[in-house]
Design an enzyme around this catalytic site. Structure first.
Site, PDB file in Angstrom:
ATOM      1  N   GLU A   1      -4.448  -8.553  -7.103  1.00  9.53           N
ATOM      2  CA  GLU A   1      -5.685  -9.334  -7.051  1.00  9.53           C
ATOM      3  C   GLU A   1      -6.254  -9.376  -5.635  1.00  9.53           C
ATOM      4  O   GLU A   1      -7.479  -9.404  -5.449  1.00  9.53           O
ATOM      5  CB  GLU A   1      -5.439 -10.748  -7.573  1.00  9.53           C
TER       6      GLU A   1
ATOM      7  N   ARG B   1       6.243  -1.206  -5.548  1.00 15.03           N
ATOM      8  CA  ARG B   1       5.152  -2.174  -5.644  1.00 15.03           C
ATOM      9  C   ARG B   1       5.450  -3.451  -4.854  1.00 15.03           C
ATOM     10  O   ARG B   1       4.562  -3.998  -4.204  1.00 15.03           O
ATOM     11  CB  ARG B   1       4.918  -2.522  -7.120  1.00 15.03           C
TER      12      ARG B   1
ATOM     13  N   MET C   1       3.481  -2.859   4.610  1.00 21.07           N
ATOM     14  CA  MET C   1       2.453  -3.571   3.858  1.00 21.07           C
ATOM     15  C   MET C   1       1.058  -3.115   4.288  1.00 21.07           C
ATOM     16  O   MET C   1       0.817  -2.849   5.462  1.00 21.07           O
ATOM     17  CB  MET C   1       2.585  -5.079   4.074  1.00 21.07           C
TER      18      MET C   1
ATOM     19  N   LEU D   1      -7.880   4.102  -9.156  1.00 24.34           N
ATOM     20  CA  LEU D   1      -9.111   4.438  -8.438  1.00 24.34           C
ATOM     21  C   LEU D   1      -8.872   4.725  -6.967  1.00 24.34           C
ATOM     22  O   LEU D   1      -9.633   5.475  -6.342  1.00 24.34           O
ATOM     23  CB  LEU D   1     -10.129   3.306  -8.592  1.00 24.34           C
TER      24      LEU D   1
END
EC number: 2.4.99.12
Length: 427
Positions: free
Chosen positions: A62, A271, A311, A339
């Site tokens: 997000e 992830r 990160m 994308l």
């Protein structure tokens, strides 16, 4: 009445929630830090100037989605402070890595009335923007009581979430009436919100702002610099945003590929940061020659894998690669954003589990802009090998995906147009 029962249940569950946070902190000690913020206590932390913008992004995905929006808001409304909240430490780190001190960052409190009350008093926003899927009844209610608009931007609603909310549809109507605007990222999500009773006159389909990626000059300079140091005329494929259960498949594929392409380099990017050491241990166990990005060590001719344990560098990693596999799709996690690699006209491989982004993958599959594979090492190996062997295939796949990206840009401006009345109103 429904919100009363919801709040009562949340209060009763507090010991379990604290135990859960404790369990999470065993794997990631950062969950123990700043615990007071989870209840709206901020100690000596600097409070933002009042009448700013409050943006909530639950975690890393997000935050990435919100990034182009925040950048544009900073440019268009430099006089408005931005308060960015997250739930997870990884989301917090991504905010700091991306925005530094240009935004205020805190953890969003648990959705308890007294915690939310303290938080709103602390921040005093003029507008709340929540990214994608977060619905917190007490937050929404208290903002409504203070005449602070609540907007869900880039909203998406999965089939599973829609089914769960459908069970309490009759109790959602008061909450729906307190939400100023839902800007859905696709027609599928928009229809699900409407089916649950959200007023159609306040529902807009803006498209997905993730299409509005910006590969700026600074990023391109960093890519050129790192490519010079890393590539050494070696082909590179990246396995990005991987989850538990995928790394073994990827490494088995890479082992087989190395037998045919000894100079092939894999960038393996888990992830979640709490898995960095776990994946490093797996690489040692499987006897791969690897280095960690966090050490700034340069690869040599013997390096087979680079572990992307930093990160905020995923776009940089994509930029120096030739082929991308987007993770979360070999296991039933729902996939991640394809994308970002497509912004570099890069051929993208994905597994079949892409239900988090149904509209994006539907369009990509229609134009053959993504290569879907089964959840086996052999299938992944064959896909990578086919692309390594054919520059024409790489270009055709990458260009088809890039066209989808370009044709769907503009969602950010449509969202900003909808936000403008809330941003420019006098309070």
């Amino acid at each position: 009445m429904w919100r009363f029962f919801y709040t009562s249940l949340l209060l009763i569950c507090q010991p379990l929630i604290l135990c859960f946070i404790g369990l999470l902190s065993v794997k990631s000690p950062r969950y123990r830090q700043r615990l007071a913020e989870r209840y709206g206590f901020y100690g000596n932390a600097s409070c933002p100037p009042p009448q700013g913008i409050f943006i909530h992004a639950a975690s890393v995905g997000e935050v990435i989605a919100a990034t182009p929006l925040v950048r544009q808001l900073q440019q268009d409304y430099p006089h408005l402070s931005i308060t960015f909240t997250t739930f997870t430490p990884t989301g917090s780190e991504r905010v700091k890595a991306t925005f530094g001190d240009s935004v205020f960052h805190y953890y969003l409190p648990l959705d308890l009335p007294f915690s939310i009350h303290r938080f709103i008093n602390f921040v005093q926003p003029k507008l709340c923007i929540v990214m994608e899927t977060e619905l917190w009844p007490n937050l929404i209610h208290q903002l409504f009581l203070r005449n602070i608009p609540f907007v869900i931007a880039n909203a998406r609603l999965s089939a599973r979430s829609a089914h769960r909310y459908g069970k309490i549809k009759a109790h959602l109507q008061t909450m729906w009436s307190q939400i100023s605007l839902i800007a859905a990222q696709d027609n599928i999500s928009g229809k699900r919100y409407a089916t649950l009773g959200y007023p159609k006159e306040k529902l807009n389909i803006t498209g997905n702002i993730k299409y509005d990626l910006n590969t700026n000059d600074e990023l391109l300079r960093k890519i050129d610099s790192l490519r010079t140091l890393w590539k050494q005329d070696r082909p590179i494929w990246i396995a990005a945003s991987t989850h538990n259960g995928e790394d073994e498949i990827i490494l088995k594929s890479h082992r087989a590929l190395l037998a045919k392409y000894p100079n092939l380099l894999l960038l393996l990017v888990p992830r979640h940061p709490e898995r960095f050491n776990v994946v490093a241990d797996l690489l040692k166990k499987e006897k791969f020659q690897f280095i960690r990005r966090s050490t700034n060590e340069l690869p040599n001719e013997n390096t087979q894998v680079i572990l992307g344990d930093s990160m905020g560098e995923l776009m940089l990693m994509y930029g120096i690669s030739d082929i991308a596999f987007v993770g979360g799709s070999l296991v039933k996690h729902g996939g991640h954003n394809p994308l970002e690699p497509l912004a570099f006209k890069m051929p993208v491989i994905t597994g079949k589990h892409t239900f988090n982004f149904p509209e994006i993958f539907r369009m990509l599959v229609e134009v053959q802009g993504v290569l879907e594979v089964n959840s086996t090492a052999d299938a992944l190996e064959r896909a990578v090998e086919a692309l390594l062997n054919s520059k024409e295939s790489r270009e055709r796949l990458g260009n088809a995906g890039y066209e989808v990206l370009m044709e769907n840009r503009g969602a950010l401006q449509r969202l900003l147009d909808l936000l403008k009345p809330y941003l420019e109103r006098n309070v």
